[in-house]
Design a protein around this motif. Structure first.
Motif, short mmCIF file in Angstrom:
data_model
loop_
_atom_site.label_atom_id
_atom_site.label_comp_id
_atom_site.label_asym_id
_atom_site.label_seq_id
_atom_site.Cartn_x
_atom_site.Cartn_y
_atom_site.Cartn_z
N UNK A 63 0.83 -1.20 0.00
CA UNK A 63 0.00 0.00 0.00
C UNK A 63 0.87 1.25 0.00
N UNK A 64 1.78 1.28 -0.97
CA UNK A 64 2.75 2.37 -1.06
C UNK A 64 2.11 3.74 -1.34
N UNK A 85 10.02 3.99 0.71
CA UNK A 85 8.92 3.03 0.58
C UNK A 85 9.06 2.25 -0.72
N UNK A 86 9.12 0.94 -0.60
CA UNK A 86 9.27 0.06 -1.77
C UNK A 86 7.95 -0.67 -1.99
N UNK A 87 7.32 -0.42 -3.11
CA UNK A 87 6.01 -0.99 -3.38
C UNK A 87 6.07 -2.36 -4.05
N UNK A 88 5.13 -3.22 -3.66
CA UNK A 88 4.99 -4.55 -4.27
C UNK A 88 3.54 -4.71 -4.71
N UNK A 89 3.34 -5.39 -5.82
CA UNK A 89 2.00 -5.50 -6.40
C UNK A 89 1.15 -6.58 -5.75
N UNK A 90 1.79 -7.54 -5.08
CA UNK A 90 1.00 -8.56 -4.38
C UNK A 90 1.73 -9.04 -3.14
#
Length: 315
Positions: A63-64, A85-90
């Motif tokens: 939830x970036x 903040x490092x975002x991930x899709x799942x």
């Protein structure tokens, strides 16, 4: 008689005073001392570029885009911590990234999910601080109440093991399905007693539960994916109780590698999360559906250990 003018006798040279020289030397010495003091003060000053050391902390999340990150980053910056903040899709990506050292912490999962991952991947990731419990809701674009959902309807649920089990427990609590032996935090669709259930389930990737509303009678959707899809949390037909004792496995937490669980910088980040400004932003982001939780680190580790034992026993 000579007409030449006799030379004027020269006067003896006046002795030079030593006072001016002494004053000049004194001024120079004072200037050097003042300069040295200023250098020392500048070096010691918290605002000095030489004194201010910034520590970078990379935090993985799904939830970036959440606004509270900006508030947390601002608070951390005052303590010399640069949060990236490092975002991930799942959900399947952030734990391997942490284990491999690509990030320093992650914040996206509850303890049950962490237990499943640690056991399955032979990992030693640990919770260092609790954050909140978010209810797991059932939504529908076609029906206004649980009782309106017809027999034989299909409900989409997350397919990752821990959220899938929790979703099944939610559907059972809503009296839409019945699980054999009452179910557990490790339940799977195979545990559904079809003959005693009103609906069937469609397991899909957690990120696809919101889009599944278009074709299914309803969907169990995690809060972050619901908010991303623009779904109003108050429109949920049903949800579990985040304040119940049964919610302990679903406490969300900052997670680190075991070797870093006492890292002072990481613990400071977690502490800042619980400051009022950040908490207000977190609650606003969840539209006040989240329940904030502050549990000691030792408690979280104890809960995790118990969950891991259950997972291992089931395997």
């Amino acid at each position: 008689m000579s007409d030449a003018t006799p030379p004027i006798p020269s006067l003896p040279e006046k002795p030079k005073s030593k006072t001016g020289l002494i004053v000049g030397i004194g001024i120079a010495v004072v200037a050097v001392i003042v300069a040295a003091v200023l250098v020392v003060v500048n070096l010691a000053s918290p605002g000095s570029s030489q004194a201010a050391k910034t520590t970078t902390v990379k935090i993985g999340t799904t939830e970036q885009a959440a606004p509270y990150w900006a508030v947390l980053k601002k608070a951390a910056a005052k303590d010399g911590i640069d949060i990236q903040v490092v975002g991930f899709s799942d959900y399947t990506q952030a734990n391997p990234a942490l284990k491999d050292g690509q990030i320093d912490l992650n914040l996206f999962q509850h303890l049950q999910f962490l237990a499943q991952y640690d056991v399955a991947d032979n990992a030693t990731l640990v919770p260092i601080a609790s954050t909140l419990v978010v209810p797991l809701p059932l939504y529908s674009d076609k029906y206004k109440a649980v009782s309106d959902i017809p027999k034989g309807a299909k409900i989409a649920i997350p397919n990752d093991p821990t959220n899938q089990a929790r979703a099944l427990l939610v559907l059972q609590e809503a009296k839409l399905i019945t699980l054999k032996d009452g179910g557990s935090t490790l339940a799977t669709p195979a545990d559904i007693d079809a003959s005693a259930s009103k609906v069937s389930v469609i397991p899909v990737d957690a990120a696809q539960t919101a889009p599944a509303l278009a074709s299914a009678a309803g969907a169990i959707i995690n809060n972050n994916f619901a908010l991303t899809a623009g779904i109003d949390p108050t429109s949920a037909l049903f949800q579990d109780d985040p304040k119940s004792a049964a919610a302990e496995p679903y406490i969300n937490a900052f997670v680190a590698r075991d070797a870093d669980k006492d890292n002072k910088t990481y613990l400071k980040v977690a502490e800042l999360y619980h400051t009022k400004a950040v908490q207000d932003a977190v609650l606003a982001e969840s539209k006040n559906t989240a329940v904030l939780v502050e549990r000691p680190q030792a408690d979280l580790e104890k809960i995790l250990d118990g969950l891991k034992k259950t997972v291992k026993a089931a395997n």
